[in-house]
Write an enzyme that holds these catalytic residues in place. Sequence first.
Site, PDB file in Angstrom:
ATOM      1  N   SER A  52      -7.753  -5.494  -4.630  1.00 53.60           N
ATOM      2  CA  SER A  52      -8.786  -6.058  -3.753  1.00 53.60           C
ATOM      3  C   SER A  52     -10.140  -6.049  -4.438  1.00 53.60           C
ATOM      4  O   SER A  52     -10.354  -5.317  -5.428  1.00 53.60           O
ATOM      5  CB  SER A  52      -8.864  -5.260  -2.444  1.00 53.60           C
ATOM      6  N   ASN A  79       1.172   3.396  -2.842  1.00 53.29           N
ATOM      7  CA  ASN A  79       1.693   3.786  -4.165  1.00 53.29           C
ATOM      8  C   ASN A  79       1.186   5.159  -4.599  1.00 53.29           C
ATOM      9  O   ASN A  79       1.953   5.994  -5.105  1.00 53.29           O
ATOM     10  CB  ASN A  79       1.235   2.782  -5.234  1.00 53.29           C
ATOM     11  N   LEU A 125      10.450 -20.769  -4.473  1.00 53.99           N
ATOM     12  CA  LEU A 125       9.481 -19.870  -3.832  1.00 53.99           C
ATOM     13  C   LEU A 125       8.106 -19.956  -4.507  1.00 53.99           C
ATOM     14  O   LEU A 125       8.017 -19.915  -5.738  1.00 53.99           O
ATOM     15  CB  LEU A 125      10.003 -18.425  -3.942  1.00 53.99           C
ATOM     16  N   HIS A 143       2.220   3.015  -8.909  1.00 54.61           N
ATOM     17  CA  HIS A 143       1.971   1.586  -9.166  1.00 54.61           C
ATOM     18  C   HIS A 143       3.111   0.993  -9.999  1.00 54.61           C
ATOM     19  O   HIS A 143       3.566  -0.114  -9.746  1.00 54.61           O
ATOM     20  CB  HIS A 143       0.647   1.395  -9.914  1.00 54.61           C
ATOM     21  N   ASP A 172       0.829  -1.214   0.000  1.00 55.20           N
ATOM     22  CA  ASP A 172       0.000   0.000   0.000  1.00 55.20           C
ATOM     23  C   ASP A 172       0.862   1.262   0.000  1.00 55.20           C
ATOM     24  O   ASP A 172       2.011   1.250   0.444  1.00 55.20           O
ATOM     25  CB  ASP A 172      -0.913  -0.020   1.241  1.00 55.20           C
ATOM     26  N   ARG A 204      -0.096   7.705  -2.840  1.00 52.30           N
ATOM     27  CA  ARG A 204       0.417   8.835  -2.042  1.00 52.30           C
ATOM     28  C   ARG A 204       1.887   9.096  -2.337  1.00 52.30           C
ATOM     29  O   ARG A 204       2.335  10.242  -2.365  1.00 52.30           O
ATOM     30  CB  ARG A 204       0.179   8.559  -0.545  1.00 52.30           C
ATOM     31  N   TRP A 205       2.645   8.034  -2.560  1.00 55.55           N
ATOM     32  CA  TRP A 205       4.068   8.186  -2.909  1.00 55.55           C
ATOM     33  C   TRP A 205       4.203   9.040  -4.173  1.00 55.55           C
ATOM     34  O   TRP A 205       5.033   9.939  -4.246  1.00 55.55           O
ATOM     35  CB  TRP A 205       4.674   6.801  -3.125  1.00 55.55           C
ATOM     36  N   ARG A 239      -0.979   9.120  -9.813  1.00 56.66           N
ATOM     37  CA  ARG A 239      -0.976   7.956  -8.918  1.00 56.66           C
ATOM     38  C   ARG A 239      -0.375   6.709  -9.572  1.00 56.66           C
ATOM     39  O   ARG A 239       0.338   5.927  -8.934  1.00 56.66           O
ATOM     40  CB  ARG A 239      -2.404   7.631  -8.472  1.00 56.66           C
TER      41      ARG A 239
END
Length: 252
Positions: free
Chosen positions: A72, A29, A138, A44, A27, A31-32, A40
């Site tokens: 989400s 992205n 992984l 991302h 979370d 605001r960064w 925005r």
Amino acid sequence: MALFSREREEPNILNGKIPRHIAVIMDGNGRWAKQRLMPRVFGHKKGVDSLREVITACKDWGVQYLTVFAFSSENWRRPADEVTFLMGLFLQVLQSEVERMCRNNIQLKIIGNRSHFSTELLAMIADAEEKTAANTGLVLTIAADYGGHWDIVQATQQLLKAQPELISSFSEADIQPYLAMAYAPDPDLFIRTGGEQRISNFLLWQLAYTELYFTDLPWPDFGRTPLNDAIAWFQGRERRFGRISEQLDSAK
Ligand code: IPE
Ligand code: IPE
Ligand code: MG
């Protein structure tokens, strides 16, 4: 001279217990980017680099499962152009990263309600999962159009379809095999970047006993060193699972 020069000394997490499964809400992205007077979606895009770095670190440190929240079930409520961008980015990342995943022996899984994805994206998901299915390193799970409520409902529906006789009585163990992450142990460590301290409908069932770590760093600034810090914090936790400390000591 130190063998590996790093920006600052990191705690040596390899002396302690490495979490088997780490779940991350990536979370912060938007605001960064906003802070940098950028759109925005720039955040991302930058976030994909952080994800690459975190995957590499997990692989290096022997984490077996990494699960990241990419989109989400509530993110459809965002402005249409941001949703379109995110779907396009998802497609692009799948396309460009599958080969790298194979080279790194990474198995890719996508969880979530796929019913709103384009046929192009669905085909790319199937292709990426198939190409990496035999990899033994992984296990990287991307949660896309995922919601914890959705997961519990779909698992219950599947269970009752398969075993209708259980309608009047079924147990937690009956539901478990139908949950989206039935193939993995529950997360040991949960990390949320970006400053919010909430679960936002992520793995509700599976996070029941997970250690929860929150950091103010926005996801585009997250990477190997902050992950090291989170794991060091995890190693200082005592996981009691309902018992008391003394019982854990006697089990040692
Ligand atoms: C997380 O960053 C990425 C997604 C939800 C897809 P945000 O887009 O939520 O960034 P903030 O929280 O608005 O800064
Ligand atoms: C959670 O982030 C979902 C993802 C990171 C994909 P949000 O930014 O959508 O969460 P809320 O809505 O602020 O809780
Ligand atoms: Mg957010």
